[in-house]
Write a protein that holds these residues in place. Structure first.
Motif, PDB file in Angstrom:
ATOM      1  N   PHE A 129      94.767  94.001 -40.524  1.00 36.71           N
ATOM      2  CA  PHE A 129      94.931  91.995 -40.208  1.00 36.71           C
ATOM      3  C   PHE A 129      95.166  92.300 -39.199  1.00 36.71           C
ATOM      4  CE2 PHE A 129      99.589  93.273 -41.737  1.00 36.71           C
ATOM      5  CZ  PHE A 129     100.406  92.722 -41.011  1.00 36.71           C
ATOM      6  N   ASN A 130      94.773  90.674 -39.036  1.00 37.17           N
ATOM      7  CA  ASN A 130      95.994  90.295 -37.698  1.00 37.17           C
ATOM      8  C   ASN A 130      95.651  88.560 -38.006  1.00 37.17           C
ATOM      9  OD1 ASN A 130      94.311  91.913 -35.534  1.00 37.17           O
ATOM     10  ND2 ASN A 130      92.131  91.236 -36.741  1.00 37.17           N
ATOM     11  N   VAL A 131      96.699  87.502 -37.734  1.00 35.17           N
ATOM     12  CA  VAL A 131      97.264  87.121 -38.247  1.00 35.17           C
ATOM     13  C   VAL A 131      98.123  85.936 -36.259  1.00 35.17           C
ATOM     14  CG1 VAL A 131      99.086  87.165 -38.509  1.00 35.17           C
ATOM     15  CG2 VAL A 131      98.558  85.289 -39.520  1.00 35.17           C
ATOM     16  N   TRP A 132      97.348  85.286 -36.167  1.00 39.15           N
ATOM     17  CA  TRP A 132      98.041  84.639 -35.194  1.00 39.15           C
ATOM     18  C   TRP A 132      97.791  82.813 -35.218  1.00 39.15           C
ATOM     19  CZ3 TRP A 132      93.080  86.472 -37.065  1.00 39.15           C
ATOM     20  CH2 TRP A 132      92.388  85.475 -37.192  1.00 39.15           C
ATOM     21  N   ASN A 133      99.100  82.136 -33.810  1.00 35.79           N
ATOM     22  CA  ASN A 133      99.151  80.754 -34.199  1.00 35.79           C
ATOM     23  C   ASN A 133      98.236  80.239 -32.841  1.00 35.79           C
ATOM     24  OD1 ASN A 133     100.262  78.904 -32.869  1.00 35.79           O
ATOM     25  ND2 ASN A 133     102.007  79.063 -33.836  1.00 35.79           N
ATOM     26  N   ASP A 233      78.446 104.209 -33.272  1.00 39.97           N
ATOM     27  CA  ASP A 233      78.571 106.037 -33.711  1.00 39.97           C
ATOM     28  C   ASP A 233      78.948 106.712 -34.873  1.00 39.97           C
ATOM     29  OD1 ASP A 233      76.363 106.326 -32.235  1.00 39.97           O
ATOM     30  OD2 ASP A 233      78.016 105.438 -30.504  1.00 39.97           O
ATOM     31  N   ASP A 234      78.570 107.512 -35.711  1.00 36.82           N
ATOM     32  CA  ASP A 234      78.853 108.618 -36.465  1.00 36.82           C
ATOM     33  C   ASP A 234      80.149 108.721 -36.327  1.00 36.82           C
ATOM     34  OD1 ASP A 234      76.123 108.229 -38.002  1.00 36.82           O
ATOM     35  OD2 ASP A 234      75.263 109.920 -37.254  1.00 36.82           O
ATOM     36  N   SER A 235      80.902 109.525 -35.385  1.00 34.23           N
ATOM     37  CA  SER A 235      81.829 110.126 -35.303  1.00 34.23           C
ATOM     38  C   SER A 235      82.841 109.800 -34.433  1.00 34.23           C
ATOM     39  CB  SER A 235      82.492 111.684 -34.958  1.00 34.23           C
ATOM     40  OG  SER A 235      82.851 112.466 -35.099  1.00 34.23           O
ATOM     41  N   PHE A 236      84.261 109.415 -34.424  1.00 32.62           N
ATOM     42  CA  PHE A 236      85.641 108.709 -33.422  1.00 32.62           C
ATOM     43  C   PHE A 236      86.313 108.885 -34.088  1.00 32.62           C
ATOM     44  CE2 PHE A 236      84.229 105.450 -36.923  1.00 32.62           C
ATOM     45  CZ  PHE A 236      85.432 105.172 -37.367  1.00 32.62           C
ATOM     46  N   ILE A 237      87.760 109.108 -32.752  1.00 33.67           N
ATOM     47  CA  ILE A 237      89.003 108.852 -33.371  1.00 33.67           C
ATOM     48  C   ILE A 237      89.531 107.787 -33.442  1.00 33.67           C
ATOM     49  CG2 ILE A 237      90.888 109.566 -32.189  1.00 33.67           C
ATOM     50  CD1 ILE A 237      89.956 112.236 -32.852  1.00 33.67           C
ATOM     51  N   ARG A 238      89.901 107.739 -34.207  1.00 37.58           N
ATOM     52  CA  ARG A 238      90.419 106.513 -35.534  1.00 37.58           C
ATOM     53  C   ARG A 238      92.246 106.418 -35.136  1.00 37.58           C
ATOM     54  NH1 ARG A 238      89.266 102.822 -40.407  1.00 37.58           N
ATOM     55  NH2 ARG A 238      87.447 104.669 -40.793  1.00 37.58           N
ATOM     56  N   PRO A 239      92.604 105.551 -34.505  1.00 36.52           N
ATOM     57  CA  PRO A 239      94.271 104.710 -34.179  1.00 36.52           C
ATOM     58  C   PRO A 239      94.240 103.731 -34.994  1.00 36.52           C
ATOM     59  CG  PRO A 239      92.323 103.381 -33.827  1.00 36.52           C
ATOM     60  CD  PRO A 239      91.924 104.092 -33.466  1.00 36.52           C
ATOM     61  N   GLY A 240      96.026 104.393 -34.689  1.00 30.82           N
ATOM     62  CA  GLY A 240      96.586 103.210 -35.862  1.00 30.82           C
ATOM     63  C   GLY A 240      97.689 102.846 -35.247  1.00 30.82           C
ATOM     64  N   PHE A 241      98.039 101.716 -35.110  1.00 36.25           N
ATOM     65  CA  PHE A 241      99.758 100.812 -34.191  1.00 36.25           C
ATOM     66  C   PHE A 241      99.556  99.296 -34.885  1.00 36.25           C
ATOM     67  CE2 PHE A 241      94.928 100.663 -32.486  1.00 36.25           C
ATOM     68  CZ  PHE A 241      95.393  98.961 -31.999  1.00 36.25           C
ATOM     69  N   ILE A 242     100.806  98.931 -34.637  1.00 36.91           N
ATOM     70  CA  ILE A 242     100.757  97.347 -34.614  1.00 36.91           C
ATOM     71  C   ILE A 242     101.488  96.697 -33.475  1.00 36.91           C
ATOM     72  CG2 ILE A 242     102.369  95.905 -36.290  1.00 36.91           C
ATOM     73  CD1 ILE A 242     103.220  98.685 -37.766  1.00 36.91           C
ATOM     74  N   ASP A 243     100.822  95.945 -33.219  1.00 39.60           N
ATOM     75  CA  ASP A 243     100.482  95.003 -31.808  1.00 39.60           C
ATOM     76  C   ASP A 243     101.194  93.744 -32.189  1.00 39.60           C
ATOM     77  OD1 ASP A 243     100.126  97.087 -30.391  1.00 39.60           O
ATOM     78  OD2 ASP A 243      98.183  96.703 -29.538  1.00 39.60           O
ATOM     79  N   VAL A 244     102.336  93.320 -31.592  1.00 42.53           N
ATOM     80  CA  VAL A 244     103.108  92.384 -31.778  1.00 42.53           C
ATOM     81  C   VAL A 244     103.187  91.496 -30.241  1.00 42.53           C
ATOM     82  CG1 VAL A 244     105.154  90.532 -32.420  1.00 42.53           C
ATOM     83  CG2 VAL A 244     104.440  92.816 -33.943  1.00 42.53           C
ATOM     84  N   LEU A 245     102.439  90.647 -30.586  1.00 40.05           N
ATOM     85  CA  LEU A 245     101.847  89.621 -29.158  1.00 40.05           C
ATOM     86  C   LEU A 245     103.031  88.714 -28.628  1.00 40.05           C
ATOM     87  CD1 LEU A 245      98.949  90.900 -29.961  1.00 40.05           C
ATOM     88  CD2 LEU A 245      98.281  89.598 -28.250  1.00 40.05           C
ATOM     89  N   VAL A 246     103.865  88.342 -27.988  1.00 35.69           N
ATOM     90  CA  VAL A 246     105.427  87.294 -27.434  1.00 35.69           C
ATOM     91  C   VAL A 246     104.840  86.299 -26.227  1.00 35.69           C
ATOM     92  CG1 VAL A 246     107.514  87.234 -27.770  1.00 35.69           C
ATOM     93  CG2 VAL A 246     106.427  88.794 -29.288  1.00 35.69           C
ATOM     94  N   ASP A 247     105.639  85.292 -25.952  1.00 36.68           N
ATOM     95  CA  ASP A 247     105.144  84.644 -25.345  1.00 36.68           C
ATOM     96  C   ASP A 247     106.205  84.677 -24.699  1.00 36.68           C
ATOM     97  OD1 ASP A 247     106.912  82.593 -26.723  1.00 36.68           O
ATOM     98  OD2 ASP A 247     104.780  81.424 -26.393  1.00 36.68           O
ATOM     99  N   GLU A 250     110.124  83.813 -26.250  1.00 38.86           N
ATOM    100  CA  GLU A 250     109.918  84.844 -27.670  1.00 38.86           C
ATOM    101  C   GLU A 250     109.284  84.585 -28.521  1.00 38.86           C
ATOM    102  OE1 GLU A 250     113.648  86.956 -28.120  1.00 38.86           O
ATOM    103  OE2 GLU A 250     113.540  86.930 -25.433  1.00 38.86           O
ATOM    104  N   ASP A 251     108.063  84.026 -28.769  1.00 37.43           N
ATOM    105  CA  ASP A 251     107.885  83.457 -29.966  1.00 37.43           C
ATOM    106  C   ASP A 251     106.849  84.153 -30.208  1.00 37.43           C
ATOM    107  OD1 ASP A 251     109.969  81.677 -30.464  1.00 37.43           O
ATOM    108  OD2 ASP A 251     108.031  79.825 -29.369  1.00 37.43           O
ATOM    109  N   ILE A 252     106.382  84.644 -31.614  1.00 38.81           N
ATOM    110  CA  ILE A 252     105.059  85.493 -31.885  1.00 38.81           C
ATOM    111  C   ILE A 252     103.984  84.644 -31.297  1.00 38.81           C
ATOM    112  CG2 ILE A 252     103.809  87.037 -33.240  1.00 38.81           C
ATOM    113  CD1 ILE A 252     106.975  87.269 -34.785  1.00 38.81           C
ATOM    114  N   ILE A 253     102.753  85.218 -30.896  1.00 38.58           N
ATOM    115  CA  ILE A 253     101.488  84.373 -30.631  1.00 38.58           C
ATOM    116  C   ILE A 253     100.410  85.142 -31.911  1.00 38.58           C
ATOM    117  CG2 ILE A 253     100.122  84.407 -29.459  1.00 38.58           C
ATOM    118  CD1 ILE A 253     101.212  85.278 -26.641  1.00 38.58           C
ATOM    119  N   ARG A 254     100.716  86.826 -31.946  1.00 45.06           N
ATOM    120  CA  ARG A 254      99.816  87.474 -33.242  1.00 45.06           C
ATOM    121  C   ARG A 254     100.077  88.743 -33.531  1.00 45.06           C
ATOM    122  NH1 ARG A 254      94.304  87.015 -32.985  1.00 45.06           N
ATOM    123  NH2 ARG A 254      93.304  89.061 -33.968  1.00 45.06           N
TER     124      ARG A 254
END
Length: 363
Positions: A129-133, A233-247, A250-254
């Motif tokens: 998911f992505n959620v943003w202001n 394409d057919d094959s790839f390395i799948r990453p997994g992470f959580i990014d929190v963008l802050v201004d 210190e308010d969360i942008i996304r």
């Protein structure tokens, strides 16, 4: 494309660029011997790399805190369900602190999406998911997306200047971690643990700076990989992470959660190749006339998958972050991540030099 969609695309590209992007896959088996997980772990104590013509190690190996490793099978969905619609709007309500229970998101088959003048959300069948202001997202407009133009630093960096303001990174990380664990754990992953990993200071083309706090998943003492990115394409390395963008207030942008999955089975891995054998394998498949600075090395769970698969397989791999240069350490190509399968010795390269995904086999 309207400005709002451009903003969303730019933010997504920024998150993708912070990870290594698109990959090149190579196979290299050199009959490396296997050792027990405990022996491989013990080797890391006071370990020094050999001298290589094409590798220059600028770091130590990250230690891992377990003697038990696994092959992990995980389930992921590629289409949305009716329950995903509810989760999508619940998530937006938590982020915005407003009631969106009567709002109806757009159904794209693989994703629910809702966007108004104030807030927006994208919720995929996979649980990503992505959620943003929207009012804050304007600062991201046409943001710099080249990974090596952003400043990455550790979470114990201390105070960092952001648009002329001093931001205490450790305090910011503590604040964001508390928010994620109290409000969003239900929407991230309940099968593992999330760990704050590092921070990135990025800026848009107008010079406005913002912070990205990167969180990664871990399972029973070993981190999941957060580098690589899906190609067409057919094959790839799948990453997994959580990014929190802050201004700078210190308010969360996304908040971006990349790849949610449900673990359905595990099989213990008793033996792996050592870090020294992994480095040997990597050196043998890299061009001998180029020099690579190695800035990070560690054992992680890595998902190598194909488009459309609903069951994912994660295996331990030795991960190397590389900077490539031709004898002049001021002229770097963008970062590359190399993956050496800790059981087979196969080698994969994920890089952001181009948008191709090619496959080569070295018998």
């Amino acid at each position: 494309m309207n400005k709002k969609k451009v903003i969303i695309a730019a933010i997504t590209a920024t998150a993708a660029a912070i990870a290594a992007v698109i990959g090149v896959r190579l196979y290299a088996r050199h009959n490396s011997g296997l050792v027990s997980v405990e022996q491989a772990r013990e080797e890391l104590n006071d370990f020094s790399f050999s001298d290589y013509e094409n590798l220059d190690f600028m770091c130590d190996v990250d230690l891992f805190d377990t003697d038990r490793l696994y092959e992990i099978s995980a389930e992921v969905r590629n289409t949305v369900t009716e329950s995903d619609k509810s989760r999508c709007m619940e998530l937006l309500g938590i982020f915005s602190k407003k009631d969106y229970s009567k709002s109806i998101p757009e159904d794209n088959g693989y994703m629910y999406e809702y966007d108004d003048e104030e807030f927006g959300v994208q919720y995929y069948g996979s649980g990503t998911f992505n959620v943003w202001n929207n009012s804050l997202s304007d600062i991201m407009y046409q943001s710099e997306i080249t990974a090596n133009k952003n400043d990455r630093f550790s979470l114990d960096e201390g105070s960092v200047s952001l648009n002329g303001k001093q931001i205490d990174i450790a305090e910011l990380e503590t604040k964001i971690s508390k928010i994620l664990k109290e409000d969003y754990l239900e929407y991230i992953n309940k099968d593992d643990t999330i760990i704050p990993k590092y921070a990135v200071k990025a800026k848009n083309t107008d010079g406005f700076e913002f912070i990205v706090i990167r969180f990664i998943h871990s399972f029973k003492g070993l981190e999941f990989n957060d580098s690589g990115f899906p190609s067409t394409d057919d094959s790839f390395i799948r990453p997994g992470f959580i990014d929190v963008l802050v201004d700078d207030n210190e308010d969360i942008i996304r908040i971006s959660n990349s790849y949610y999955f449900n673990i359905i089975d595990t099989n213990e891995v008793s033996d792996i190749i050592s870090i020294s054998d992994a480095a040997d394998n990597l050196s043998k498949i890299l061009a001998p006339y180029l020099k690579y600075k190695v800035t990070e090395v560690g054992l992680k769970y890595v998902c190598k998958t194909c488009q459309g698969e609903t069951e994912l397989r994660y295996v331990p791999m030795w991960c190397f972050t590389l900077d490539e240069f031709n004898g002049n350490d001021t002229e770097y190509f963008p970062k590359t991540t190399a993956f050496v399968d800790a059981q087979s010795g196969d080698v994969y390269l994920s890089n952001n030099k181009d948008d191709t995904f090619e496959e080569y086999k070295n018998e």
